[in-house]
Design a protein around this motif. Sequence first.
Motif, short mmCIF file in Angstrom:
data_model
loop_
_atom_site.label_atom_id
_atom_site.label_comp_id
_atom_site.label_asym_id
_atom_site.label_seq_id
_atom_site.Cartn_x
_atom_site.Cartn_y
_atom_site.Cartn_z
N ARG A 100 21.74 56.61 47.76
CA ARG A 100 20.39 57.00 46.65
C ARG A 100 19.86 56.01 46.07
NH1 ARG A 100 25.51 59.67 45.19
NH2 ARG A 100 26.29 57.88 43.86
N ILE A 101 20.12 54.61 45.90
CA ILE A 101 19.36 53.51 45.67
C ILE A 101 18.09 53.51 46.60
CG2 ILE A 101 19.44 51.03 45.64
CD1 ILE A 101 22.22 51.26 44.64
N TRP A 102 18.51 53.56 47.81
CA TRP A 102 17.40 53.73 48.75
C TRP A 102 16.43 54.49 48.78
CZ3 TRP A 102 15.89 56.87 52.85
CH2 TRP A 102 14.73 56.24 53.52
N LEU A 103 16.91 55.89 48.56
CA LEU A 103 16.12 56.96 48.17
C LEU A 103 15.15 56.99 47.08
CD1 LEU A 103 15.29 59.79 49.35
CD2 LEU A 103 17.01 60.79 48.14
N ASP A 104 15.84 56.48 45.80
CA ASP A 104 15.09 56.23 44.54
C ASP A 104 13.84 55.21 44.98
OD1 ASP A 104 16.66 57.96 43.31
OD2 ASP A 104 17.77 56.39 42.16
N TYR A 105 14.12 54.24 45.61
CA TYR A 105 13.19 52.93 46.06
C TYR A 105 11.97 53.70 46.77
CZ TYR A 105 10.75 49.07 47.14
OH TYR A 105 9.77 47.99 47.52
N VAL A 106 12.46 54.68 47.69
CA VAL A 106 11.34 55.05 48.62
C VAL A 106 10.54 56.12 48.10
CG1 VAL A 106 11.11 56.54 50.79
CG2 VAL A 106 12.80 54.66 50.80
N ALA A 107 11.20 56.98 47.18
CA ALA A 107 10.52 58.02 46.44
C ALA A 107 9.65 57.45 45.30
CB ALA A 107 11.54 58.86 45.63
N GLY A 108 9.78 56.09 44.95
CA GLY A 108 9.05 55.57 43.97
C GLY A 108 9.67 55.66 42.48
N ARG A 109 11.02 56.09 42.47
CA ARG A 109 11.73 56.19 41.25
C ARG A 109 12.20 54.83 40.72
NH1 ARG A 109 13.29 61.41 43.91
NH2 ARG A 109 15.06 60.22 44.56
N PRO A 110 12.44 54.70 39.37
CA PRO A 110 13.03 53.32 39.11
C PRO A 110 14.51 53.32 39.70
CG PRO A 110 12.36 54.54 37.22
CD PRO A 110 12.34 55.54 38.44
N VAL A 111 14.95 52.08 40.17
CA VAL A 111 16.21 51.86 40.76
C VAL A 111 17.00 51.37 39.65
CG1 VAL A 111 17.61 50.57 42.54
CG2 VAL A 111 15.10 51.26 43.13
N PRO A 112 18.08 52.19 39.41
CA PRO A 112 18.94 51.52 38.08
C PRO A 112 19.52 50.14 38.50
CG PRO A 112 19.32 53.92 38.76
CD PRO A 112 18.40 53.35 39.82
N GLY A 113 19.52 49.10 37.69
CA GLY A 113 20.13 47.94 37.62
C GLY A 113 19.40 46.96 38.51
N ALA A 114 18.45 47.47 39.21
CA ALA A 114 17.34 46.80 40.06
C ALA A 114 16.21 46.30 39.38
CB ALA A 114 17.15 47.36 41.41
N GLU A 115 16.41 44.71 39.01
CA GLU A 115 15.12 44.16 38.60
C GLU A 115 13.92 43.83 39.70
OE1 GLU A 115 16.04 40.63 36.51
OE2 GLU A 115 17.81 41.62 35.46
N GLN A 116 12.68 44.09 39.31
CA GLN A 116 11.71 43.88 40.27
C GLN A 116 11.51 42.39 40.32
OE1 GLN A 116 9.90 46.29 41.99
NE2 GLN A 116 11.44 47.71 41.29
N ASP A 117 11.53 41.89 41.78
CA ASP A 117 11.17 40.47 41.95
C ASP A 117 9.66 40.16 41.69
OD1 ASP A 117 13.61 40.26 42.70
OD2 ASP A 117 13.28 40.31 44.84
N ALA A 118 9.49 39.13 40.92
CA ALA A 118 8.19 38.70 40.54
C ALA A 118 7.31 38.05 41.71
CB ALA A 118 8.12 37.66 39.33
#
Length: 118
Positions: A100-118
């Motif tokens: 689900r985490i992978w799919l959320d990322y691929v689909a452009g949805r927010p990934v719960p608990g994952a901070e975007q690296d700067a």
Amino acid sequence: MQHVPRLSKPPRMPEGVAAIIDAIGNSARTEILRNLSQRPMSAPELAEVIEAAPRQVLRHLALLEDMGLVTADHPRGDRRAKGRVVLWTTDIARAEEVGRIWLDYVAGRPVPGAEQDA
């Protein structure tokens, strides 16, 4: 199959997503997860089934265990006893969560608990 060059990690990919891709993007680890979801197996048995060296299988299992994708019937510090057979299984609930985490990322949805690296 044509060789595709490996790309560097995109700068905005969360570290957790990159770790998931590194783990499940490997065909041997994917086969390990698939086989261990069918029934518990020892590392030597698994090595035979996927046609890999036992040492390689143990390294893959360690990485998958660190991600919570597989579990052993003996804790890490209690596996080296002479004659001990350690049985491994896929943690299906964790595998679904990782998917689900992978799919959320691929689909452009927010990934719960994952901070975007700067």
